[in-house]
Design an enzyme around this catalytic site. Structure first.
Site, short mmCIF file in Angstrom:
data_model
loop_
_atom_site.label_atom_id
_atom_site.label_comp_id
_atom_site.label_asym_id
_atom_site.label_seq_id
_atom_site.Cartn_x
_atom_site.Cartn_y
_atom_site.Cartn_z
N ASN A 43 -14.81 -4.51 4.49
CA ASN A 43 -14.17 -5.81 4.23
C ASN A 43 -14.98 -6.96 4.81
O ASN A 43 -15.01 -8.06 4.26
CB ASN A 43 -12.74 -5.82 4.78
N LYS A 99 -14.01 1.17 7.29
CA LYS A 99 -13.04 0.31 6.58
C LYS A 99 -13.23 -1.17 6.95
O LYS A 99 -13.28 -2.06 6.10
CB LYS A 99 -11.61 0.77 6.90
N CYS A 129 -6.41 -8.52 4.05
CA CYS A 129 -7.54 -7.67 4.44
C CYS A 129 -8.77 -8.47 4.80
O CYS A 129 -9.17 -8.52 5.96
CB CYS A 129 -7.87 -6.71 3.29
N ARG A 138 -33.11 -8.42 -7.28
CA ARG A 138 -32.47 -7.95 -6.05
C ARG A 138 -31.52 -8.99 -5.44
O ARG A 138 -31.22 -8.95 -4.26
CB ARG A 138 -33.55 -7.56 -5.02
N TYR A 153 -3.06 -15.58 -2.98
CA TYR A 153 -4.43 -15.55 -2.49
C TYR A 153 -5.39 -14.99 -3.53
O TYR A 153 -6.61 -15.05 -3.36
CB TYR A 153 -4.52 -14.73 -1.19
N ASP A 192 11.20 3.25 5.15
CA ASP A 192 10.92 1.89 5.62
C ASP A 192 12.08 1.44 6.51
O ASP A 192 13.23 1.78 6.24
CB ASP A 192 10.75 0.91 4.44
N ILE A 233 0.83 -1.21 0.00
CA ILE A 233 0.00 0.00 0.00
C ILE A 233 0.86 1.26 0.00
O ILE A 233 0.63 2.19 -0.78
CB ILE A 233 -0.95 -0.01 1.23
N LYS A 290 -12.09 -22.77 -8.93
CA LYS A 290 -12.36 -21.39 -9.37
C LYS A 290 -13.34 -21.33 -10.55
O LYS A 290 -13.63 -20.24 -11.05
CB LYS A 290 -11.05 -20.70 -9.78
N1 LIG Z 1 -2.30 -5.20 0.81
C1 LIG Z 1 -3.53 -4.81 0.57
O1 LIG Z 1 -4.16 -5.22 -0.38
C2 LIG Z 1 -4.22 -3.77 1.47
C3 LIG Z 1 -5.37 -3.13 1.00
C4 LIG Z 1 -5.97 -2.17 1.81
C5 LIG Z 1 -5.43 -1.90 3.07
N2 LIG Z 1 -4.32 -2.57 3.51
C6 LIG Z 1 -3.77 -2.25 4.82
O2 LIG Z 1 -2.61 -1.43 4.63
C7 LIG Z 1 -1.67 -1.67 5.67
C8 LIG Z 1 -0.32 -2.02 5.08
O3 LIG Z 1 -0.44 -3.25 4.39
P1 LIG Z 1 0.60 -3.72 3.30
O4 LIG Z 1 -0.05 -4.83 2.57
O5 LIG Z 1 1.13 -2.55 2.53
O6 LIG Z 1 1.78 -4.28 4.27
P2 LIG Z 1 3.24 -4.74 3.84
O7 LIG Z 1 3.64 -5.78 4.80
O8 LIG Z 1 3.29 -5.02 2.37
O9 LIG Z 1 4.14 -3.44 4.07
C9 LIG Z 1 4.37 -2.87 5.30
C10 LIG Z 1 5.75 -2.21 5.30
O10 LIG Z 1 5.91 -1.50 6.52
C11 LIG Z 1 7.27 -1.62 6.93
N3 LIG Z 1 7.34 -1.30 8.36
C12 LIG Z 1 6.89 -2.04 9.40
N4 LIG Z 1 7.09 -1.36 10.55
C13 LIG Z 1 7.68 -0.19 10.22
C14 LIG Z 1 8.12 0.93 10.97
N5 LIG Z 1 8.00 0.98 12.31
N6 LIG Z 1 8.69 1.97 10.33
C15 LIG Z 1 8.83 1.93 8.97
N7 LIG Z 1 8.41 0.91 8.21
C16 LIG Z 1 7.84 -0.14 8.83
C17 LIG Z 1 7.63 -3.06 6.57
O11 LIG Z 1 9.02 -3.22 6.48
C18 LIG Z 1 6.91 -3.22 5.22
O12 LIG Z 1 7.76 -2.86 4.15
C19 LIG Z 1 -2.26 -2.77 6.55
O13 LIG Z 1 -2.94 -2.20 7.63
C20 LIG Z 1 -3.26 -3.44 5.61
O14 LIG Z 1 -4.32 -4.06 6.31
C21 LIG Z 1 -3.70 -3.49 2.72
#
Ligand SMILES: NC(=O)c1ccc[n+]([C@@H]2O[C@H](COP(=O)([O-])OP(=O)(O)OC[C@H]3O[C@@H](n4cnc5c(N)ncnc54)[C@H](O)[C@@H]3O)[C@@H](O)[C@H]2O)c1
Length: 406
Positions: A206, A202, A256, A242, A314, A33, A14, A395
């Site tokens: 989901n 949010k 998610c 409907r 997934y 990061d 994200i 599927k």
């Molecule tokens: N992946 C999806 O499809 C999706 C969709 C909507 C919402 N979200 C939400 O978005 C959020 C992030 O999900 P994601 O899939 O991007 O996760 P991810 O694991 O792909 O990425 C998270 C990143 O954060 C970094 N990180 C962790 N702790 C840190 C810190 N203290 N300081 C700096 N960097 C740090 C990690 O190294 C990693 O690169 C989650 O809450 C998830 O539920 C995800």
């Protein structure tokens, strides 16, 4: 007015696309990061995961000067942060595990100036900001905001631009400033509300998806017992003006939909009954698929050692395998007989499980029965190679002779 400058904390699925979209929308962006290797890869101009159209966004963002760092000291003068770190759930209590958010917030809070804006974009359970983040704010005032993300892997680039979004803020003026930043790339409607409503919406969105998928999956089990074709039942039922029943599948995975409903179950155990049942139904599907496959294997005299799994991610056409039904199935098999299955996924460049083959033809040479757990484009393009194999298609994506379906 000066150009707004934003630090995006967490360069994952994200955070990275959001950083690129902001940069291309004219915002100065630093991607931060903790993972120094990830930052090095991004600095070299390489992506850290596959997503259609993301490289084009990256190329444009590089030209516009996006920068990356893993050193928090580089951020001391910044005052606008978007936190996008993981939010798993605790498998015992079912409650959110806010430790990543707490840790990211604490490190930002320790270096940011008074009055900074800290947006939490991670998905969080309703009340998380009040319960776990607000108590971390001491004398130094900062503006807390929640702006959850709705994009779906596989269509992220389009959805980043076109989805509507929700901003939860304590202060309407701050909400408007954050809205302006997101409007740099988001053409959807942006609603401003309270933090708690934003948190709730949010998770509720989901959960709605999870419940609807669970209904389709439960119908699979009912229709099997009734001896009718579930797909025909759904197709005919959906002609009702409907009714819109989703398609069943092998379970629900990802970061998610298979996680967020648990936040509500964990926090509201007495009220979230339907939500809990839906989670349990979806989680039961990988084991159910194995039961169905066992019958097919027995009927065709195929040993379990000659059964293979196609698809470990997934979702189709993505390389994200977190919580995937295939991994749930493999875990179940490990627990019951300490064995794995041969498996293959064209989206994965590295081995993530025992028994995984990296070449489709080698995979096929080792199996007589293929369980289709994912409908990657690769499979549809290569379905002729399945000739001579017994196939169980969870599927409903293959139109070849003799294929077994729900
Ligand atoms: N992946 C999806 O499809 C999706 C969709 C909507 C919402 N979200 C939400 O978005 C959020 C992030 O999900 P994601 O899939 O991007 O996760 P991810 O694991 O792909 O990425 C998270 C990143 O954060 C970094 N990180 C962790 N702790 C840190 C810190 N203290 N300081 C700096 N960097 C740090 C990690 O190294 C990693 O690169 C989650 O809450 C998830 O539920 C995800």
């Amino acid at each position: 007015m000066n150009k707004e400058k934003v630090v995006v904390v967490g360069m994952g699925y994200i955070g990275l696309p959001t950083s690129l979209a902001l940069t291309n929308g004219g915002i100065d962006v630093v991607g931060y990061d903790l993972d120094a290797r990830k930052i090095e890869t991004l600095k070299k101009g390489q992506l850290t995961f596959k997503e259609d159209g993301l490289m084009d966004l990256f190329e444009e963002a590089k030209k516009k000067g996006i920068s990356f760092t893993s050193n928090i000291k580089d951020l001391v003068n910044e005052n606008f942060f978007i936190i996008s770190v993981p939010t798993p759930y605790d498998k015992d209590s079912k409650k959110i595990d806010p430790s990543y958010v707490v840790s990211a917030f604490s490190s930002i809070y320790s270096i940011c100036p008074e009055g900074s804006i800290i947006v939490i974009e991670s998905t969080i359970s309703p009340g998380t900001i009040d319960k776990t983040v607000r108590p971390l704010v001491k004398e130094k005032h900062v503006n807390l905001v929640h702006c959850p993300e709705r994009i779906i892997p596989g269509n992220m680039v389009y959805e980043l631009k076109h989805n509507s979004r929700t901003i939860g803020a304590d202060d309407a003026e701050i909400g408007e400033r954050v809205k302006k930043v997101y409007s740099s790339f988001c053409e959807g409607n942006i609603v401003i509300t309270s933090i708690k409503v934003a948190e709730m919406t949010k998770v509720v969105e989901n959960t709605f998806r999870d419940i609807n998928i669970a209904y389709a999956n439960e119908l699979v089990k009912i229709c099997e017992k009734a001896g009718v074709d579930v797909y025909e039942v759904i197709r005919i039922s959906n002609a009702h003006p409907r009714v819109n029943i989703l398609q069943p599948g092998p379970g629900v995975g990802g970061h998610c939909i298979s996680v967020d409903p648990w936040f509500l179950v964990g926090d509201y155990p007495m009220e979230a009954n339907l939500i809990k049942q839906a989670r349990l139904i979806n989680d039961s599907m990988p084991e159910y698929v194995l039961t169905r496959v066992s019958k097919v294997a027995e009927k065709n005299n195929i040993s379990f050692d000659r059964i293979g799994i196609y698809g470990l991610t997934y979702k189709e056409n993505v390389d994200d395998f977190r919580e995937s039904p295939s991994l749930q199935m493999l875990e179940f098999r490990q627990q019951t007989c300490s064995k794995s299955f041969v498996s293959f996924d064209p989206m994965l460049e590295t081995k993530i499980v025992e028994g995984q083959e990296m070449d489709f033809k080698t995979f096929l040479s080792k199996v007589d029965l293929v369980i289709v757990m994912q409908n990657h484009k690769h499979l549809l393009d290569n379905k002729n190679l399945l000739k001579g194999k017994i196939v169980f298609d969870t599927k409903n994506c293959l139109d070849i002779d003799g294929v077994y379906k729900y």
